[in-house]
Design an enzyme around this catalytic site. Structure first.
Site, PDB file in Angstrom:
ATOM      1  N   THR A 144       0.874  -1.183  -0.086  1.00  0.00           N
ATOM      2  CA  THR A 144      -0.153   0.055   0.060  1.00  0.00           C
ATOM      3  C   THR A 144       0.896   1.287  -0.140  1.00  0.00           C
ATOM      4  O   THR A 144       0.539   2.161  -0.464  1.00  0.00           O
ATOM      5  CB  THR A 144      -0.829  -0.122   1.173  1.00  0.00           C
ATOM      6  OG1 THR A 144      -1.805  -1.159   1.229  1.00  0.00           O
ATOM      7  CG2 THR A 144      -1.765   1.121   1.316  1.00  0.00           C
TER       8      THR A 144
ATOM      9  N   SER B 272       0.429 -10.573  -0.195  1.00  0.00           N
ATOM     10  CA  SER B 272      -0.256 -11.756  -0.086  1.00  0.00           C
ATOM     11  C   SER B 272       0.356 -12.673  -1.003  1.00  0.00           C
ATOM     12  O   SER B 272       0.098 -13.746  -0.929  1.00  0.00           O
ATOM     13  CB  SER B 272      -1.893 -11.363  -0.035  1.00  0.00           C
ATOM     14  OG  SER B 272      -2.017 -11.109  -1.285  1.00  0.00           O
TER      15      SER B 272
END
Length: 217
Positions: free
Chosen positions: A38, A102
């Site tokens: 992010t 992830s």
């Protein structure tokens, strides 16, 4: 003297003082390895964040005066404002293929390891910017994969991207710069791999608290 002339004079005086402070400061080098997450994302037209909407972290950082006090040199080396009497000269190395944390896998860890190995002799310290979902696993894995470290390697990420007005990315970046800037022969030296994550409001944290937090990891 007109108000416009006074403003110009004040700006020149401030710039002269900044250059003097930089010239009298110690120097330490920092390689920032941006792997994804992010931290450097931008919102799309719908306001959504995606790893595909990630621009240049270097371009974002060069606009932040604390981390890039003047124009970067031709190689992209940025010079910070002094942190605790120390100027941090940093360079951003952004992976060509950024990943969502992830999607971290052994191949990704090997790429991070090779990047550190290739640049280890060139810098005093390292910051790996990573997605927050699995950055603890990456930090732990690197601590086992790399032995007898004599330099600090920090791993950080953020819940809110640097491009947002209010974010935790800035405080995490600032925390790393302050710790790196405070590394001297008379202060504790956090060698090895450390996880660094601050609250969104960096004003709540003193430099000493940051250093203790990193040492405990």
């Amino acid at each position: 003297m007109s108000s416009e002339s006074l403003t110009i004079f004040s700006q020149k005086l401030a710039e002269r003082e900044r250059k003097r402070a930089v010239s009298e400061s110690r120097e330490v080098s920092l390689l920032i390895i941006y792997t994804g997450g992010t931290f450097g994302m931008d919102s799309d037209s719908a306001g959504l964040l995606s790893i595909k909407n990630t621009g240049s972290l270097f371009e974002k950082m060069r606009k932040l005066r604390g981390f890039c006090a003047g124009e970067p040199d031709a190689s992209g080396l940025m010079t910070s404002e002094p942190f605790d009497g120390c100027v941090v000269r940093s360079r951003v190395l952004q992976f060509e293929k950024l990943i969502d944390s992830s999607d971290s896998n052994p191949e990704f860890l090997i790429l991070v390891l090779k990047t550190l190995e290739e640049n280890y002799s060139l810098y005093d310290s390292f910051l790996i910017i990573h997605g927050t979902d699995t950055m603890e696993y990456t930090a732990s894995a690197l601590s086992f994969m790399i032995k007898r470290l004599t330099k600090p390697i920090f791993v950080t990420g953020s819940q809110i991207p640097l491009s947002n007005v209010i974010n935790d990315a800035y405080s995490n970046l600032q925390g790393c710069f302050r710790i790196v800037g405070g590394l001297t022969s008379s202060t504790p030296h956090p060698r090895g791999v450390s996880l660094l994550q601050q609250a969104a409001d960096a004003r709540q944290h003193l430099h000493e608290d940051r250093l203790k937090q990193v040492q405990r990891v």
